[in-house]
Design an enzyme around this catalytic site. Structure first.
Site, PDB file in Angstrom:
ATOM      1  N   ASP A   9       0.932  -1.060   0.091  1.00  0.00           N
ATOM      2  CA  ASP A   9      -0.002   0.228  -0.061  1.00  0.00           C
ATOM      3  C   ASP A   9       0.934   1.207  -0.238  1.00  0.00           C
ATOM      4  O   ASP A   9       1.674   1.329   0.931  1.00  0.00           O
ATOM      5  CB  ASP A   9      -0.850   0.045   1.221  1.00  0.00           C
ATOM      6  N   GLY A  31      -9.614   5.860  -5.354  1.00  0.00           N
ATOM      7  CA  GLY A  31      -8.310   5.005  -5.576  1.00  0.00           C
ATOM      8  C   GLY A  31      -7.141   5.479  -4.693  1.00  0.00           C
ATOM      9  O   GLY A  31      -7.305   5.806  -3.501  1.00  0.00           O
ATOM     10  N   VAL A  32      -6.354   5.456  -5.243  1.00  0.00           N
ATOM     11  CA  VAL A  32      -4.747   5.732  -4.425  1.00  0.00           C
ATOM     12  C   VAL A  32      -4.858   7.266  -4.259  1.00  0.00           C
ATOM     13  O   VAL A  32      -4.548   7.575  -3.023  1.00  0.00           O
ATOM     14  CB  VAL A  32      -3.632   5.395  -5.496  1.00  0.00           C
ATOM     15  N   ASP A  33      -5.357   8.211  -5.001  1.00  0.00           N
ATOM     16  CA  ASP A  33      -5.584   9.546  -4.560  1.00  0.00           C
ATOM     17  C   ASP A  33      -6.420   9.554  -2.996  1.00  0.00           C
ATOM     18  O   ASP A  33      -5.951  10.229  -2.339  1.00  0.00           O
ATOM     19  CB  ASP A  33      -6.380  10.283  -5.563  1.00  0.00           C
ATOM     20  N   SER A 116      -2.792   5.952 -14.037  1.00  0.00           N
ATOM     21  CA  SER A 116      -3.700   5.704 -14.894  1.00  0.00           C
ATOM     22  C   SER A 116      -4.503   4.347 -14.996  1.00  0.00           C
ATOM     23  O   SER A 116      -5.447   4.191 -15.802  1.00  0.00           O
ATOM     24  CB  SER A 116      -3.394   6.060 -16.265  1.00  0.00           C
ATOM     25  N   GLY A 118      -6.313   2.588 -13.059  1.00  0.00           N
ATOM     26  CA  GLY A 118      -7.349   2.104 -12.201  1.00  0.00           C
ATOM     27  C   GLY A 118      -8.717   2.876 -12.794  1.00  0.00           C
ATOM     28  O   GLY A 118      -9.006   2.346 -13.967  1.00  0.00           O
ATOM     29  N   VAL A 119      -9.179   3.960 -12.182  1.00  0.00           N
ATOM     30  CA  VAL A 119     -10.184   4.485 -12.868  1.00  0.00           C
ATOM     31  C   VAL A 119     -10.057   5.219 -13.983  1.00  0.00           C
ATOM     32  O   VAL A 119     -10.881   5.101 -14.986  1.00  0.00           O
ATOM     33  CB  VAL A 119     -10.516   5.860 -11.699  1.00  0.00           C
ATOM     34  N   TYR A 120      -8.908   5.465 -14.323  1.00  0.00           N
ATOM     35  CA  TYR A 120      -8.621   6.180 -15.767  1.00  0.00           C
ATOM     36  C   TYR A 120      -8.715   5.134 -16.712  1.00  0.00           C
ATOM     37  O   TYR A 120      -8.356   5.413 -18.044  1.00  0.00           O
ATOM     38  CB  TYR A 120      -7.397   7.071 -15.868  1.00  0.00           C
TER      39      TYR A 120
HETATM   40  N1  APR Z   1      -1.362   1.796  -2.919  1.00  0.00           N
HETATM   41  C1  APR Z   1      -0.889   1.557  -4.220  1.00  0.00           C
HETATM   42  N2  APR Z   1      -1.637   1.753  -5.307  1.00  0.00           N
HETATM   43  C2  APR Z   1      -2.777   1.692  -4.902  1.00  0.00           C
HETATM   44  C3  APR Z   1      -3.369   1.901  -3.853  1.00  0.00           C
HETATM   45  C4  APR Z   1      -2.708   1.908  -2.846  1.00  0.00           C
HETATM   46  N3  APR Z   1      -3.125   2.430  -1.409  1.00  0.00           N
HETATM   47  N4  APR Z   1      -4.907   2.184  -3.928  1.00  0.00           N
HETATM   48  C5  APR Z   1      -5.094   1.733  -5.266  1.00  0.00           C
HETATM   49  N5  APR Z   1      -4.094   1.582  -6.085  1.00  0.00           N
HETATM   50  C6  APR Z   1      -3.646   1.386  -7.523  1.00  0.00           C
HETATM   51  C7  APR Z   1      -4.690   0.972  -8.315  1.00  0.00           C
HETATM   52  O1  APR Z   1      -5.081  -0.755  -8.104  1.00  0.00           O
HETATM   53  C8  APR Z   1      -4.439   1.080  -9.492  1.00  0.00           C
HETATM   54  O2  APR Z   1      -3.385   0.184 -10.052  1.00  0.00           O
HETATM   55  O3  APR Z   1      -3.195   2.742  -7.915  1.00  0.00           O
HETATM   56  C9  APR Z   1      -3.542   2.571  -9.396  1.00  0.00           C
HETATM   57  C10 APR Z   1      -4.249   3.719  -9.928  1.00  0.00           C
HETATM   58  O4  APR Z   1      -5.434   3.478  -9.760  1.00  0.00           O
HETATM   59  P1  APR Z   1      -6.320   5.134  -9.375  1.00  0.00           P
HETATM   60  O5  APR Z   1      -6.196   5.308  -7.835  1.00  0.00           O
HETATM   61  O6  APR Z   1      -7.879   4.756  -9.721  1.00  0.00           O
HETATM   62  O7  APR Z   1      -5.771   6.036 -10.341  1.00  0.00           O
HETATM   63  P2  APR Z   1      -6.067   6.366 -11.697  1.00  0.00           P
HETATM   64  O8  APR Z   1      -6.267   5.110 -12.680  1.00  0.00           O
HETATM   65  O9  APR Z   1      -4.641   7.128 -12.321  1.00  0.00           O
HETATM   66  O10 APR Z   1      -7.237   7.200 -11.714  1.00  0.00           O
HETATM   67  C11 APR Z   1      -7.064   8.610 -11.443  1.00  0.00           C
HETATM   68  O11 APR Z   1      -9.103   8.255 -10.125  1.00  0.00           O
HETATM   69  O12 APR Z   1      -8.614   8.374  -7.734  1.00  0.00           O
HETATM   70  C12 APR Z   1      -9.021   9.037  -8.689  1.00  0.00           C
HETATM   71  O13 APR Z   1      -8.667  11.460  -8.207  1.00  0.00           O
HETATM   72  C13 APR Z   1      -8.394  10.247  -8.862  1.00  0.00           C
HETATM   73  O14 APR Z   1      -9.587  11.262 -10.538  1.00  0.00           O
HETATM   74  C14 APR Z   1      -8.581  10.518 -10.347  1.00  0.00           C
HETATM   75  C15 APR Z   1      -8.528   8.989 -10.782  1.00  0.00           C
END
Ligand code: APR
Length: 342
Positions: A9, A31-33, A116, A118-120
């Protein structure tokens, strides 16, 4: 190992900077944000409010507040729209700009999530390749330790076919340390089997247990050939193989993902004993056939053990002539093993 893939994490990573996969507002999200903002506390959001947002591909730095690191570098990855909208270049600039920002602030260790992916919606395997390639490119010019923090299993996916092939390879080779037998379930009349010197006779009624017979001894080298090789140290064999392969030192240690300082130590001390991980990394980078890889490991004081799934998976890839570290790591991850370079 300058680039390390770890399963963790990211909010737990105790490095100089962690990178946040943010959105253009920089005002938090899921997500990670969401995880980073939650762990950092409200001070992070207050500072983010002063930044005026962030464009896709760019990076901005803040303090880390309650997180166990010094800085958070916020970057905004591209939304995946099929791959024809400059997504790869934008994603690469997230890594390069974040690393440049980290360098400007004297960071020596940085941890990235898979931006990118995850959500993206960026396909995870492609997102990981862009991450590894961009970071590796940056590290050809700068000394830094970079972690790619893989959070969930879907980031590494190997094909069912490969998973099955490796599983049966492990089945064939794996010798449990307390030496369990395998039941073939054929129920035939018992037979004797040779285990080393002793003959074991099975009770006729029992299911036939098929003992893992020791593999046929490989062709033994002539005595003087073996003796000639014994006095060659790990370091000497490594240098010899680099020359034989027509590689430069830098090409070899970069391909093995070993940092320059460690390589210089090995090169400078003929009796240097590296870790098993390092010895395996060089054997893979040099694409040594199995016997030579075993030789190189032996000179470092190690062997590929059949009571280690990690070693058996490495043996599988070398036996199949596949030296692609990325694919080896995917397989190691699928079997819950530590990764090469971790
Ligand atoms: N530690 C490490 N990796 C993580 C964690 C964590 N605690 N939580 C999630 N992840 C991974 C997810 O599994 C994914 O592989 O981070 C990667 C990126 O996923 P997202 O967090 O969804 O980010 P992204 O795809 O870049 O989308 C960005 O999502 O959270 C919102 O505000 C953010 O609008 C933005 C969008």
């Amino acid at each position: 190992m300058p680039v390390q893939i770890v399963r963790n994490d990211i909010t737990k990573m105790k490095c100089d900077a962690i990178v946040n996969a943010a959105n253009p507002t920089l005002l938090g999200g899921g997500g990670v944000d969401g995880a980073i903002h939650e762990a950092a506390g409200k001070g992070l959001l207050e500072e983010c409010r002063t930044l005026g947002g962030c464009k896709t591909g760019e990076a901005k730095l803040t303090g880390a507040y309650d997180l166990p690191c010094k800085y958070v570098i916020h970057t905004v990855g591209p939304v995946w729209r099929g791959g024809q909208n400059n997504e790869k270049e934008l994603l690469k600039s997230c890594y390069i700009n974040s690393l440049t920002t980290a360098l400007e602030h004297g960071c020596e260790t940085v941890a990235f999530p898979l931006i990118s992916s995850g959500v993206y919606g960026y396909p995870k395997e492609q997102a990981l390749r862009v991450a590894v390639d961009s970071i590796t490119e940056f590290l050809t010019k700068h000394d830094m330790l970079v972690y790619i923090v893989v959070f969930d299993r879907s980031s590494f996916r190997i094909s069912e076919k490969l998973f099955t092939a490796i599983s049966s390879f492990i089945d064939d080779k794996y010798v449990d340390t307390n030496f369990k037998f395998r039941f073939s379930g054929r129920g035939e009349i018992g037979e004797s089997a040779v285990l080393g010197e002793t003959q074991i006779l099975y009770p006729a009624a029992a299911n036939l247990v098929q003992l893992r017979r020791p593999a046929k001894p490989t062709k033994t080298r002539s005595l003087e050939e073996a003796l000639k090789q014994t006095d060659e140290s790990f370091s000497e064999m490594l240098m010899r193989k680099i020359d034989e392969k027509g590689m430069t030192d830098a090409q070899c240690y970069k391909k093995a993902n070993i940092d320059r300082k460690l390589f210089s130590k090995i090169r400078g001390d003929r009796l240097y004993k590296p870790s098993k991980q390092t010895a395996i990394a060089f054997a893979i980078a040099l694409e040594l056939p199995l016997e030579e890889a075993k030789d190189m490991l032996m000179k470092a004081g190690f062997a590929l053990s059949h009571s280690s799934r990690f070693d058996i998976i490495i043996e599988y890839f070398i036996t199949n002539g596949n030296y692609n570290t990325f694919e080896i790591n995917e397989a190691l991850f699928a079997f819950d093993q530590p990764l090469l370079g971790a």
